[in-house]
Design an enzyme around this catalytic site. Structure first.
Site, mmCIF file in Angstrom:
data_model
loop_
_atom_site.group_PDB
_atom_site.id
_atom_site.type_symbol
_atom_site.label_atom_id
_atom_site.label_comp_id
_atom_site.label_asym_id
_atom_site.label_seq_id
_atom_site.Cartn_x
_atom_site.Cartn_y
_atom_site.Cartn_z
ATOM 1 N N SER A 61 -66.283 32.068 15.147
ATOM 2 C CA SER A 61 -65.189 32.374 16.075
ATOM 3 C C SER A 61 -65.632 34.165 15.892
ATOM 4 O O SER A 61 -65.151 35.053 14.446
ATOM 5 C CB SER A 61 -64.037 32.247 16.499
ATOM 6 O OG SER A 61 -64.077 31.084 17.207
HETATM 7 N N1 SAM Z 1 -62.523 27.335 14.754
HETATM 8 C C1 SAM Z 1 -63.802 27.912 14.461
HETATM 9 C C2 SAM Z 1 -64.229 28.496 13.154
HETATM 10 O O1 SAM Z 1 -63.125 28.930 12.611
HETATM 11 O O2 SAM Z 1 -65.098 28.865 12.149
HETATM 12 C C3 SAM Z 1 -65.018 28.225 15.286
HETATM 13 C C4 SAM Z 1 -65.504 26.574 16.697
HETATM 14 S S1 SAM Z 1 -66.904 26.905 17.587
HETATM 15 C C5 SAM Z 1 -66.880 28.696 17.940
HETATM 16 C C6 SAM Z 1 -66.990 25.335 18.316
HETATM 17 C C7 SAM Z 1 -66.477 24.443 17.297
HETATM 18 O O3 SAM Z 1 -66.084 23.689 18.376
HETATM 19 C C8 SAM Z 1 -68.101 23.860 16.580
HETATM 20 O O4 SAM Z 1 -67.874 23.390 15.978
HETATM 21 C C9 SAM Z 1 -68.505 22.408 17.620
HETATM 22 O O5 SAM Z 1 -69.062 21.619 17.050
HETATM 23 C C10 SAM Z 1 -66.560 22.157 18.088
HETATM 24 N N2 SAM Z 1 -66.799 20.959 19.116
HETATM 25 C C11 SAM Z 1 -67.084 21.037 20.609
HETATM 26 N N3 SAM Z 1 -66.668 19.928 21.517
HETATM 27 C C12 SAM Z 1 -65.590 19.237 20.560
HETATM 28 C C13 SAM Z 1 -65.089 18.763 20.132
HETATM 29 N N4 SAM Z 1 -65.248 17.904 22.006
HETATM 30 N N5 SAM Z 1 -64.812 17.871 19.939
HETATM 31 C C14 SAM Z 1 -64.555 18.860 18.200
HETATM 32 N N6 SAM Z 1 -65.098 19.425 18.067
HETATM 33 C C15 SAM Z 1 -66.006 20.565 19.378
#
Ligand code: SAM
Length: 217
Positions: free
Chosen positions: A67
């Site tokens: 992000s």
């Molecule tokens: N917090 C992260 C960082 O600091 O790098 C950035 C997150 S990225 C914007 C969103 C993440 O949410 C992705 O890695 C994606 O695979 C994960 N994601 C999407 N749906 C999800 C779910 N139902 N449960 C867990 N993770 C999920």
């Protein structure tokens, strides 16, 4: 073998990033300090190191992103972490947000849907001295057997506020979650005032990758 080097130049760029975030409205000193401490370039592929201190989201593989620093700071500020808070993060991704939460004093529980990112970040964060509990699975359902949590942060865009997450929040707890369509979402802060009463505040728009799973897209 990854070479982790935090150079004078990286530190300078980090200081400049903190100033940018303060100018954009981040006021929580502890959040700014955490952003100023964690080397964001460690979370990047070496080919992208020169971009690590831009206030932008970047790819981390598997079609996912780390992000934007402003987003990380904004969500962290809304969470108002107290030392010892048990915090659930949904969307571990690169582990950067989890590292910031750890520095803010949280007991971090973080869940990632993507098997490869889960494996990678679970191995990587401890190398930086960051302690967290890692889980692989559908975080839209929370983690019922680890609940309740003081705070929950969702780092992917949700179509609605997942009921499971509200259920797993302690009374007095805060859920920070972007809610909207697949392209843009409003940042929401929900506070569980009593077992039955939830208050809701709405903030600016953000653009997250979609929250997948049972209570996601
Ligand atoms: N917090 C992260 C960082 O600091 O790098 C950035 C997150 S990225 C914007 C969103 C993440 O949410 C992705 O890695 C994606 O695979 C994960 N994601 C999407 N749906 C999800 C779910 N139902 N449960 C867990 N993770 C999920």
């Amino acid at each position: 073998m990854i070479k982790l080097e935090d150079s004078y130049s990286h530190k300078g760029q980090r200081k400049a990033l903190v100033k940018t975030l303060a100018r954009k409205g981040i006021m929580d000193k502890k959040v700014l300090e955490a952003i100023g401490t964690i080397p964001r370039h460690f979370f990047f592929d070496s080919a992208l190191h020169s971009h690590a201190y831009e206030d932008k989201a970047f790819p981390i593989g598997e079609g996912q992103t780390i992000s934007q620093p402003f987003t990380v700071a904004f969500q962290s500020e809304l969470l108002a972490i107290n030392a010892g808070d048990k915090v659930l993060e949904i969307g571990t991704g690169s582990g950067y947000q989890a590292a910031i939460l750890y520095l803010l004093g949280a007991e971090v529980h973080t869940i990632e849907y993507n098997q490869h990112l889960y494996q990678r970040t679970k191995k990587f964060l401890p190398k930086l001295g960051i302690k967290a509990h890692f889980y692989q699975g559908d975080g839209s359902l929370g983690i019922p057997d680890k609940a309740p949590f003081d705070k929950i942060i969702v780092t992917a865009g949700a179509p609605v506020v997942p009921k499971s997450l509200l259920k797993q929040l302690k009374v007095g707890g805060i859920l920070v979650i972007p809610v909207g369509d697949r392209k843009t979402q409003k940042m929401m802060k929900l506070t569980k005032k009593t077992a039955k009463q939830i208050t809701q505040e709405e903030y600016d728009s953000f653009a997250f990758v979609p929250l997948l799973g049972h209570e996601g897209w």
